[in-house]
Scaffold this active site. Structure first.
Site, short mmCIF file in Angstrom:
data_model
loop_
_atom_site.label_atom_id
_atom_site.label_comp_id
_atom_site.label_asym_id
_atom_site.label_seq_id
_atom_site.Cartn_x
_atom_site.Cartn_y
_atom_site.Cartn_z
CG ASN A 10 11.27 -2.75 -7.70
OD1 ASN A 10 10.68 -2.51 -6.69
ND2 ASN A 10 10.84 -2.24 -8.85
CB ALA A 11 16.78 -5.57 -6.30
CB THR B 20 8.02 8.44 -24.44
OG1 THR B 20 6.99 6.53 -24.06
CG2 THR B 20 8.46 8.88 -23.12
N GLY C 288 14.06 0.17 -10.01
CA GLY C 288 12.25 0.66 -9.65
C GLY C 288 12.65 2.35 -9.70
NE ARG D 126 26.48 4.88 -20.60
CZ ARG D 126 26.68 5.88 -19.98
NH1 ARG D 126 27.96 5.81 -18.82
NH2 ARG D 126 26.74 7.72 -20.43
N GLY E 22 10.91 4.50 -9.05
CA GLY E 22 10.81 5.63 -8.55
C GLY E 22 12.94 5.91 -8.04
CB SER F 160 22.38 1.98 -18.57
OG SER F 160 21.00 2.89 -18.64
N GLY G 134 21.55 -2.37 -18.29
CA GLY G 134 21.35 -1.75 -16.56
C GLY G 134 20.51 -0.43 -16.64
CG ASP H 101 12.37 4.19 -14.60
OD1 ASP H 101 10.85 4.51 -15.63
OD2 ASP H 101 12.29 3.72 -14.57
#
Length: 301
Positions: A13-14, A218, A41, A285, A43, A291, A287, A252
């Protein structure tokens, strides 16, 4: 045929990110920061995170033939990900709308776009790509039937890691393939429904009873909990303390690091201990993909 530590099958994704002083209540409008556009995204994030750590990584995904798709492909290639399995076209690239508050917590709405067009036929057509992977990782920002095809057709000996996010009911054969099933507290409660116990140890045992070979939960700043169905061992994995700036993509990064270390033969507790350090580094960080740390940065944490 290429040999990969990790094949990630999932979304690209964006990420359209706006910082806010507080997230709006229903019907309310708040002002935010300038719009920032990042490659993301679940993935795509996992693939970049693993490659940046040093894993031999490939991505099987679908993006649109548009500016966002080109941004995503460029980010993957810069990180060292093999993008030969990324399909182009069929719909616009997926987009995630993200608000981030001053504590670093985020809220996300995803428009799947091309991700929703990644089909079981695409998985079958990528048999050579799957055959070269030691570990295959998937998430649920692509169709569940596609994830089920990955679980069924992965090569013998290839480990299947699933983060069911966003959560959805999982077929028994998909649950049985998971080694591990990786969930946060919200996802654990969704999968378990009314059978949720009072604490993570109870959740882990209840999740194992549904069929996965292992489970990782998590716990944010508290690290993670691992449960191995082979030994009935349950262990807490603490996280280093850091000042969180933005939690986008941290899960992720954790899952990617976990999958990579499993691919090189580490036991699940050792792999999770490394993964919590990667996740902690990622939240320091802004993003998602930008990051994600290198192995050297994790060592210095």
């Amino acid at each position: 045929m290429q040999d990969y530590d990790l094949l990630v099958v999932g979304s690209a994704n964006a990420d359209l990110v706006i910082g806010v002083e507080r997230r709006p209540a229903p019907g309310e409008t708040v002002l935010g920061s300038d719009l920032a556009v990042h490659p993301g995204g679940k993935g795509g994030n996992q693939a970049v995170a693993a490659a940046r750590l040093g894993a031999r990584t490939a991505l099987l995904a679908r993006v649109g033939d548009d500016a966002h798709g080109r941004l995503l492909l460029e980010s993957q290639r810069e990180a060292g990900v093999d993008t030969g399995g990324v399909l182009v076209g069929g719909a616009p690239t997926g987009v995630a709308l993200i608000t981030v508050d001053p504590s670093g917590d985020n809220s996300i709405v995803v428009s799947p776009g091309a991700n929703a067009r990644l089909t079981p036929d695409d998985i079958r057509a990528a048999a050579d790509l799957l055959a070269g992977a030691r570990v295959v990782s998937a998430q649920l920002e692509i169709p569940l039937e596609t994830v089920a095809e990955v679980a069924r057709t992965r090569p013998p000996g290839a480990r299947f890691v699933l983060n069911p996010s966003p959560p959805a009911p999982l077929p028994d054969d998909v649950l049985a393939a998971c080694d591990p099933l990786v969930v946060n507290e919200h996802e654990a409660r969704f999968v378990l429904g009314a059978s949720t116990g009072p604490g993570p140890e109870d959740w882990a045992r209840a999740l194992l009873a549904l069929g996965p070979q292992s489970v990782v939960i998590t716990l944010g700043a508290d690290g993670a909990l691992v449960a191995d169905g082979r030994t009935d061992a349950v262990a807490r994995i603490p996280s280093p303390r850091v000042d969180a700036v933005d939690t986008t993509g941290a899960g992720d990064a954790f899952t990617a690091a976990l999958a990579w270390r499993l691919s090189v033969g580490e036991d699940i507790a050792t792999a999770a201990a490394f993964a919590v350090r990667v996740g902690a580094a990622a939240v320091t960080r802004e993003g998602a993909q930008v990051s994600f740390p290198t192995a050297e940065e994790v060592s210095a944490l």
